[in-house]
Every structure is written in structure tokens, then in C-alpha cells.
Design an enzyme around this catalytic site. Sequence first.
Site, mmCIF file in Angstrom:
data_model
loop_
_atom_site.group_PDB
_atom_site.id
_atom_site.type_symbol
_atom_site.label_atom_id
_atom_site.label_comp_id
_atom_site.label_asym_id
_atom_site.label_seq_id
_atom_site.Cartn_x
_atom_site.Cartn_y
_atom_site.Cartn_z
ATOM 1 N N ASP A 1 0.847 -1.020 -0.198
ATOM 2 C CA ASP A 1 -0.067 -0.019 -0.289
ATOM 3 C C ASP A 1 0.745 1.254 -0.055
ATOM 4 O O ASP A 1 2.061 1.345 0.255
ATOM 5 C CB ASP A 1 -1.052 -0.186 1.246
ATOM 6 C CG ASP A 1 -0.413 -0.620 2.316
ATOM 7 O OD1 ASP A 1 0.876 -0.565 2.537
ATOM 8 O OD2 ASP A 1 -1.200 -1.165 3.414
ATOM 9 N N ASN B 1 -7.171 -3.041 14.488
ATOM 10 C CA ASN B 1 -8.733 -3.267 13.910
ATOM 11 C C ASN B 1 -8.904 -4.448 13.221
ATOM 12 O O ASN B 1 -9.898 -4.712 12.600
ATOM 13 C CB ASN B 1 -9.281 -1.935 13.457
ATOM 14 C CG ASN B 1 -8.613 -1.561 12.037
ATOM 15 O OD1 ASN B 1 -7.761 -2.177 11.677
ATOM 16 N ND2 ASN B 1 -9.084 -0.485 11.659
ATOM 17 N N HIS C 1 -7.178 -4.798 10.382
ATOM 18 C CA HIS C 1 -7.087 -4.629 8.787
ATOM 19 C C HIS C 1 -5.638 -5.256 8.333
ATOM 20 O O HIS C 1 -4.769 -5.688 9.185
ATOM 21 C CB HIS C 1 -7.058 -3.300 8.381
ATOM 22 C CG HIS C 1 -5.669 -2.276 8.771
ATOM 23 N ND1 HIS C 1 -5.897 -0.995 9.071
ATOM 24 C CD2 HIS C 1 -4.686 -2.644 9.041
ATOM 25 C CE1 HIS C 1 -4.688 -0.929 9.663
ATOM 26 N NE2 HIS C 1 -3.695 -1.591 9.532
ATOM 27 N N GLU D 1 -9.834 -2.051 5.369
ATOM 28 C CA GLU D 1 -10.112 -1.701 6.600
ATOM 29 C C GLU D 1 -11.513 -2.384 6.904
ATOM 30 O O GLU D 1 -12.078 -2.674 5.875
ATOM 31 C CB GLU D 1 -10.617 -0.086 6.908
ATOM 32 C CG GLU D 1 -9.261 0.755 6.627
ATOM 33 C CD GLU D 1 -8.746 0.930 8.091
ATOM 34 O OE1 GLU D 1 -8.484 0.121 8.711
ATOM 35 O OE2 GLU D 1 -7.925 2.007 8.042
HETATM 36 C C1 F6R Z 1 1.552 -1.567 6.026
HETATM 37 C C2 F6R Z 1 0.205 -2.217 6.097
HETATM 38 C C3 F6R Z 1 -0.350 -2.421 7.336
HETATM 39 C C4 F6R Z 1 0.417 -2.538 8.407
HETATM 40 C C5 F6R Z 1 -0.384 -2.657 9.867
HETATM 41 C C6 F6R Z 1 0.271 -2.990 11.093
HETATM 42 O O1 F6R Z 1 2.107 -1.775 4.680
HETATM 43 O O2 F6R Z 1 -0.251 -2.815 5.261
HETATM 44 O O3 F6R Z 1 -1.702 -3.230 7.377
HETATM 45 O O4 F6R Z 1 0.906 -3.983 8.542
HETATM 46 O O5 F6R Z 1 -1.160 -1.461 10.202
HETATM 47 O O6 F6R Z 1 1.282 -1.885 11.392
HETATM 48 P P1 F6R Z 1 2.308 -2.066 12.510
HETATM 49 O O7 F6R Z 1 3.349 -2.947 11.804
HETATM 50 O O8 F6R Z 1 3.096 -0.632 12.233
HETATM 51 O O9 F6R Z 1 1.947 -2.275 13.735
#
Ligand code: F6R
Length: 238
Positions: free
Chosen positions: A64, A133, A135, A140
Amino acid sequence: MVKGSYELASKLVADMIRDELEKKPNMILGLATGSTPLGVYKELIRLHKEEGVDFSNITTFNLDEYVGLGKDHPQSYYYYMRNILFNHINIREENIFIQDGKAEDFNRECERYDELIKEKGGIDLQILGIGENGHIAFNEPADKLSVGTCIVQLTDSTINVNSRFFDSIEEVPKTAITMGIGSIMQAKKIILMADGEKKADIMKKLLESKYISTDIPASLLLLHQDLTIVLTRSAYKL
Ligand code: F6R
């Protein structure tokens, strides 16, 4: 499912990448940003520098990017990947793919990204983190989840959590471009990593759940035939 310290978890995932690479030097690797994979990237750099692991034939696709942030923006995921990994291994520039946060036509950019993944033969191994959450990538919780790469509105919870990387919460983009659930599920192998107490509730929900639900996008991963979940002890509260 594997549990251990963050260092151990990171080494394990890096070793799984190395194993794939040995089998297929031109593997297609799907990458995540955020805090969770930092240890994996550190270990991949070590493997390259100290053990001569060769990344010159791999291709990477990131999950992303924030809409509105260009490659040079310090909070863009492109910038993160350069600093955290790509500048320190021998991957070729032309083999790095991340959605363009400054695209002129985002519908076209989404199509282009999915076409590119297909054209390269699909993702062999996808690394994923998980949001508090539930995702995955920026898919989301919602009534419907997109199959292909799409534009999403970030939830307040995600904006809040990600504001730690920005000077203020107002600076966090509200929109992102993300690989869809279908694109992720088409990866041949998936590794979902979770680290930290903040992930313990969602991991407990995910692992105890007997159902899949778009309210917890990560639950769809339970349908994948080659999913490895790597948890650090702090993320485990069963
Ligand atoms: C990042 C992504 C997100 C993260 C998730 C966890 O490219 O796709 O889904 O993997 O938000 O983020 P962290 O690792 O910072 O807790």
C-alpha cells in the site's frame, strides 16, 4: 502458528524468505511497511551483507501507499522501503513496485498494479502485518472488501495509530491505495506477523474465531491454504 521473541520471530520470517529465495532466485515477494517487519528487514540486510544472500533477481510488490504522498515524502511507504531495506540490499530498481501515491488517475493506477502483479506471475510469498482493528494492508473493516487494488478511506482508528509517524494527526493522509483482499489471497504463501500487546486482542479474536467476517479483514486469511502466523509473546494472550 509460531511464537517467540521479536528477534526470533523476525529471524524466522527472514529465514523463510531465504528458503524461498534459494528455491526460486527470481521470486516475487510481497512486502509490508510499519513497525512489525522492521526486524525482518534488518535481518535480510544482515543476510545480504554477512552471508552474501543475493536479491538481484527478486521482484517486490508493496501492499500500500498513502494517497498524496510522493516517493520523496519521508512518510511515504516508498521512502520507508528505500531507507529501511532497498538501499541496503542488491535489489534492482526496476524490480521494485509500489503504488504511485501521486498518480493522476487512481482507477488506472489500481488496474495497472493488479495487471503488473499478474504479468510478473503472481506473488510467491506475501509478508503481512495486522492493524489493531484487524486490517490487512489498508483493507479496513467494512461491509464489503475489494478483490483488487483499490482506494480506501482510512478509519479514524488507523489514522490515530499511524499518526505516530507524522508530526501531527492532521498530516496523516485520510486516503490510501491498497492491494485488495483478492490480490493478497492469490499469493502462494502468506506470513502474517503480529508483535506487541496492542495486537493481542485482535489476534485472540482472530485465532479463536470460527468464522470469517469482513469486520475483521484478516479473518479471510484463515481460508488460505498456506498461511503461517508468526506471533511474538507479547501479541499472544490466549
Ligand atoms: C503496512 C500495512 C499495514 C500494517 C499494519 C500494522 O504496509 O499494510 O496493514 O501492516 O497497520 O502496522 P504496524 O506493523 O506498524 O503495527
